[in-house]
Design a protein around this motif. Structure first.
Motif, PDB file in Angstrom:
ATOM      1  N   TYR A 228       0.443   6.980  -6.097  1.00  0.00           N
ATOM      2  CA  TYR A 228       0.109   6.779  -4.689  1.00  0.00           C
ATOM      3  C   TYR A 228      -1.262   6.140  -4.508  1.00  0.00           C
ATOM      4  O   TYR A 228      -2.199   6.464  -5.227  1.00  0.00           O
ATOM      5  CB  TYR A 228       0.095   8.128  -3.958  1.00  0.00           C
ATOM      6  N   ALA A 229      -1.366   5.260  -3.516  1.00  0.00           N
ATOM      7  CA  ALA A 229      -2.683   4.719  -3.152  1.00  0.00           C
ATOM      8  C   ALA A 229      -3.348   5.644  -2.136  1.00  0.00           C
ATOM      9  O   ALA A 229      -4.552   5.782  -2.105  1.00  0.00           O
ATOM     10  CB  ALA A 229      -2.543   3.329  -2.568  1.00  0.00           C
ATOM     11  N   ASN A 230      -2.544   6.250  -1.304  1.00  0.00           N
ATOM     12  CA  ASN A 230      -3.056   7.210  -0.316  1.00  0.00           C
ATOM     13  C   ASN A 230      -2.224   8.472  -0.392  1.00  0.00           C
ATOM     14  O   ASN A 230      -0.990   8.410  -0.330  1.00  0.00           O
ATOM     15  CB  ASN A 230      -2.929   6.670   1.123  1.00  0.00           C
ATOM     16  N   GLU A 231      -2.890   9.614  -0.552  1.00  0.00           N
ATOM     17  CA  GLU A 231      -2.170  10.884  -0.467  1.00  0.00           C
ATOM     18  C   GLU A 231      -2.673  11.599   0.766  1.00  0.00           C
ATOM     19  O   GLU A 231      -3.777  12.122   0.773  1.00  0.00           O
ATOM     20  CB  GLU A 231      -2.438  11.738  -1.712  1.00  0.00           C
ATOM     21  N   LEU A 232      -1.887  11.592   1.814  1.00  0.00           N
ATOM     22  CA  LEU A 232      -2.349  12.151   3.083  1.00  0.00           C
ATOM     23  C   LEU A 232      -1.735  13.525   3.282  1.00  0.00           C
ATOM     24  O   LEU A 232      -0.676  13.829   2.737  1.00  0.00           O
ATOM     25  CB  LEU A 232      -1.984  11.208   4.223  1.00  0.00           C
TER      26      LEU A 232
ATOM     27  N   GLN B 123      -1.258   5.898   9.365  1.00  0.00           N
ATOM     28  CA  GLN B 123      -1.742   4.954   8.362  1.00  0.00           C
ATOM     29  C   GLN B 123      -0.762   3.794   8.196  1.00  0.00           C
ATOM     30  O   GLN B 123      -1.181   2.651   8.079  1.00  0.00           O
ATOM     31  CB  GLN B 123      -1.956   5.680   7.025  1.00  0.00           C
TER      32      GLN B 123
ATOM     33  N   ALA C 187      -8.756   2.449   2.749  1.00  0.00           N
ATOM     34  CA  ALA C 187      -9.230   3.830   2.587  1.00  0.00           C
ATOM     35  C   ALA C 187      -9.761   3.976   1.171  1.00  0.00           C
ATOM     36  O   ALA C 187      -8.990   4.154   0.245  1.00  0.00           O
ATOM     37  CB  ALA C 187      -8.096   4.808   2.841  1.00  0.00           C
TER      38      ALA C 187
ATOM     39  N   VAL D 293       0.870  -1.176   0.000  1.00  0.00           N
ATOM     40  CA  VAL D 293       0.000   0.000   0.000  1.00  0.00           C
ATOM     41  C   VAL D 293       0.910   1.229   0.000  1.00  0.00           C
ATOM     42  O   VAL D 293       1.591   1.510   0.981  1.00  0.00           O
ATOM     43  CB  VAL D 293      -0.926   0.010   1.221  1.00  0.00           C
ATOM     44  N   VAL D 294       0.942   1.899  -1.128  1.00  0.00           N
ATOM     45  CA  VAL D 294       1.885   3.004  -1.309  1.00  0.00           C
ATOM     46  C   VAL D 294       1.293   4.300  -0.757  1.00  0.00           C
ATOM     47  O   VAL D 294       0.302   4.809  -1.260  1.00  0.00           O
ATOM     48  CB  VAL D 294       2.228   3.190  -2.799  1.00  0.00           C
TER      49      VAL D 294
ATOM     50  N   ARG E 240     -10.678  11.105  -4.142  1.00  0.00           N
ATOM     51  CA  ARG E 240     -10.620  12.437  -3.553  1.00  0.00           C
ATOM     52  C   ARG E 240     -11.896  13.215  -3.883  1.00  0.00           C
ATOM     53  O   ARG E 240     -12.316  13.273  -5.025  1.00  0.00           O
ATOM     54  CB  ARG E 240      -9.401  13.187  -4.072  1.00  0.00           C
TER      55      ARG E 240
ATOM     56  N   SER F 249     -11.805  12.906   4.680  1.00  0.00           N
ATOM     57  CA  SER F 249     -10.390  13.012   4.325  1.00  0.00           C
ATOM     58  C   SER F 249      -9.586  11.937   5.052  1.00  0.00           C
ATOM     59  O   SER F 249      -8.512  11.550   4.626  1.00  0.00           O
ATOM     60  CB  SER F 249      -9.844  14.401   4.655  1.00  0.00           C
TER      61      SER F 249
ATOM     62  N   SER G 181      -8.992   4.395  -4.037  1.00  0.00           N
ATOM     63  CA  SER G 181      -8.734   5.553  -3.200  1.00  0.00           C
ATOM     64  C   SER G 181      -9.213   6.780  -3.965  1.00  0.00           C
ATOM     65  O   SER G 181      -8.889   6.957  -5.131  1.00  0.00           O
ATOM     66  CB  SER G 181      -7.230   5.617  -2.942  1.00  0.00           C
TER      67      SER G 181
ATOM     68  N   THR H  57      -5.223  -0.123  -1.279  1.00  0.00           N
ATOM     69  CA  THR H  57      -5.338   1.173  -0.613  1.00  0.00           C
ATOM     70  C   THR H  57      -5.344   1.052   0.901  1.00  0.00           C
ATOM     71  O   THR H  57      -5.429   2.045   1.603  1.00  0.00           O
ATOM     72  CB  THR H  57      -6.647   1.866  -1.020  1.00  0.00           C
TER      73      THR H  57
ATOM     74  N   GLY I  72      -8.657   7.978   1.383  1.00  0.00           N
ATOM     75  CA  GLY I  72      -7.382   7.700   0.713  1.00  0.00           C
ATOM     76  C   GLY I  72      -6.805   8.890  -0.013  1.00  0.00           C
ATOM     77  O   GLY I  72      -5.603   9.028  -0.133  1.00  0.00           O
ATOM     78  N   SER I  73      -7.678   9.754  -0.528  1.00  0.00           N
ATOM     79  CA  SER I  73      -7.255  11.050  -1.071  1.00  0.00           C
ATOM     80  C   SER I  73      -6.357  11.001  -2.293  1.00  0.00           C
ATOM     81  O   SER I  73      -5.686  11.973  -2.584  1.00  0.00           O
ATOM     82  CB  SER I  73      -6.563  11.888   0.004  1.00  0.00           C
ATOM     83  N   SER I  74      -6.293   9.891  -3.012  1.00  0.00           N
ATOM     84  CA  SER I  74      -5.634   9.930  -4.310  1.00  0.00           C
ATOM     85  C   SER I  74      -6.699  10.186  -5.360  1.00  0.00           C
ATOM     86  O   SER I  74      -7.832   9.769  -5.199  1.00  0.00           O
ATOM     87  CB  SER I  74      -4.938   8.602  -4.603  1.00  0.00           C
TER      88      SER I  74
END
Lengths: 282, 314
Positions: free
Chosen positions: A183-187, A196, B169, A157-158, B264, B247, B262, B166, B251-253
């Motif tokens: 990215y899988a998650n952009e936090l 995370q 998320a 999970v990137v 947004r 948010s 994921s 993900t 996951g916000s991608s």
């Protein structure tokens, strides 16, 4: 009725006057406690990654010296050094070491802080080390399972930061994969990335070195552990110097610029550098 | 009583003084009303002023109908927010589809079916839901929902070559959190609407031989429709405007809004990048705000028109 209103107005007026006089006292106090008679301006231009640091230092310095204005523009490292060598600013900010051309142009490299990035994984992940090549492949989506690197059969999970984050900029720049990451998650904060990764088994993420805790593993990269010592020694690849370059040595600068550098070296300045998540050089 | 005498006394004051106090009161009310209108107008003006420049610099089509979001790229940054818009639309729609039936049925249960004692217990609990800060929903989502989603994701996509994992998320997590968040709005509005239905209608229906359930669905709910619709409109507003909670779980991608992707939302797009964005990137974030603003305005206008139209027909 009217009398009441008049009385009320009177009270309001008194309270306002008291408040005004009190704030008056407050501000005159702070003038007296300031360092005093230093005046002038310090102008900076350069790296966008150094925005937080430069602004924090500028604010702290101006708070101490009422007569001084510090302005900072964020135009990019190379543009900043160019502004310095052409003489339009006092300090050129660069988030990399100066190159030969810049040094021969008269710029002097003053490293004020070091930015270190740790690559972190979930605490149960058996992999403790990774090559920079494989790291790049993970982030560009070529490697998607930990078993390709000899780990568990666990999807990767990137996790990364949002666009325009300084940490993301540095990470992608140092691994030469700007805007290629998948990215899988952009936090949107360091804390969120840490949380995370802590709670997701297959996760990999990057954060400032100073926030790494025991719940995650900070991977060694190309066999070099992510420690402050290794970063200061220049062995760990995910780090970069934050340079505030001047034309000629600091001692040749005007009084205000010298005072600014003294402030950076002071306990307060060093505290600010640590606060924005950076490592002190030396 | 005493107050009355005071006001009569003051009435004995000179005509001028009386006119003055009347005017003063009037102006106070006017001022209060103007503040509200001014707030709306200035927000509108500000959003348009801040949100439109990017359209001219990047291009309307490039922003609204392109899918690639790379705002901070050094070369050729792209600002396509189509996926973000679709996510907001899909996420809100799904949350409404999930939350509204649940909310209306809860309201029916509370008002018509549940024993009084149980209703007295459940209703305050639902009302309390409305008072919980949205970030708490997000935190609960992270702790409870996303680990489950992660497990589910691992099972479903075990053999998938292309799926990007993900960690739970995803769109479904966000939809579930949103659905729970709109529940109290829908339930509370529906409960008051159902309570306001005339008892005579119910009695008549029952007297004609309809069962209780028939009465609820054929008589009570249609009679309470406009109140329930108001609840739904408010629910949509809340779902579309929510940022903090989702948010944490979305996951916000920027991706196509598929269940396990994921994603947004319009709101999270602004929140997550505002802090460090600069230049054109920042302007585009204001544009996203404008898009969101227009969305909510249009939905509100259309739905209120619909409700009013229906009321006229019945």
């Amino acid at each position: 009725m009217r009398k009441k209103i008049a009385k009320f107005l009177g009270v309001v007026a008194t309270v306002t006057m008291m408040a005004v006089s009190m704030t008056g006292c407050g501000s005159s106090d702070s003038v007296e406690s300031g360092d005093g008679n230093l005046t002038g301006t310090v102008t900076m231009a350069g790296s966008t990654s150094m925005e937080k640091l430069a602004n924090a230092l500028a604010e702290g310095f101006m708070e101490k010296n009422d007569g001084v204005t510090v302005t900072a523009e964020f135009t990019g490292s190379s543009a900043g050094i160019e502004s310095l060598t052409t003489g339009s600013v006092d300090i050129g900010n660069a988030s990399r070491a100066l190159n030969e051309a810049e040094v021969s142009g008269g710029a002097v490299e003053n490293i004020v802080a070091i930015d270190g990035i740790a690559v972190i994984t979930h605490g149960d992940n058996p992999i403790k080390e990774i090559s920079s090549e494989d790291l790049k492949k993970i982030y560009t989506g070529e490697i998607t399972n930990w078993n390709e690197l000899g780990g568990n059969d666990e999807a990767i999970v990137v996790i990364g930061r949002e666009a325009s984050s300084g940490t993301r900029g540095a990470f992608e720049e140092l691994l030469e994969m700007e805007d290629q990451c998948n990215y899988a998650n952009e936090l949107d904060s360091t804390g969120a990335v840490l949380a995370q990764v802590t709670s997701t088994e297959g996760a990999i993420g990057y954060v400032s070195l100073d926030v790494v805790d025991d719940n995650v593993i900070a991977l060694s990269i190309d066999g070099v552990e992510a420690t402050e010592e290794n970063i200061i020694a220049g062995k760990y690849m995910l780090s970069r110097p934050f340079v505030m370059a001047t034309m000629g040595e600091i001692s040749e600068q005007n009084e205000t610029v010298q005072a600014f550098f003294e402030y950076i070296e002071s306990e307060e300045g060093q505290e600010i550098i640590k606060k924005v998540g950076l490592i002190l050089p030396e | 009583m005493k107050k009355n005498t005071v006001s009569i006394k003051s009435g004995k004051q000179s005509k001028a003084a009386r006119a003055f106090s009347e005017n003063l009161a009037k102006n106070c009310f006017l001022f209060a009303a103007v503040v509200a209108v001014l707030a709306v107008l200035s927000i509108m003006l500000y959003m348009f002023l801040k949100g439109t420049p990017a359209f001219f610099k990047v291009g309307l089509n490039e922003i609204l109908f392109e899918t690639e979001w790379r705002p901070a790229a050094k070369e050729n940054p792209s600002f396509g927010i189509l996926y973000i818009i679709l996510t907001s639309v899909a996420g809100t729609t799904l949350a409404i589809m999930l939350g509204v039936p649940l909310g209306i049925l809860t309201a029916v249960f509370l008002t018509e079916v549940a024993p009084k004692k149980l209703a007295a217990l459940v209703q305050p609990a639902v009302e309390l839901l409305a008072a919980i800060p949205s970030v708490i929903y997000g935190l609960l989502g992270i702790i409870i929902l996303t680990p489950w989603m992660y497990k589910l994701e691992k099972i479903i996509f075990e053999d998938s070559e292309t799926h990007q994992f993900t960690g739970g998320a995803n769109l479904i997590s966000a939809v579930i959190v949103l659905a729970i968040m709109i529940l109290p709005t829908v339930v509370n509005m529906s409960v008051s609407a159902i309570r306001a239905v005339d008892d005579k209608l119910k009695s008549a229906s029952l007297a004609l031989g309809a069962t209780k359930i028939q009465t609820i669905f054929k008589v009570v709910l249609p009679a309470a429709k406009s109140g329930i619709m108001t609840g739904i409109v408010l629910g949509i507003g809340r779902a579309l405007g929510e940022a903090m909670a989702i948010s944490l779980v979305s996951g916000s991608s920027v991706n196509l809004p598929l269940p396990f992707n994921s994603v947004r939302f319009l709101t999270t797009a602004i929140v997550s990048e505002m802090s460090y964005a600069s230049g054109l990137h920042r302007q585009v974030l204001f544009t996203i705000g404008l898009v969101l603003f227009v969305f909510i305005m249009v939905i509100n206008l259309v739905l209120t028109k619909m409700i009013q139209g229906k009321e006229k027909n019945t």
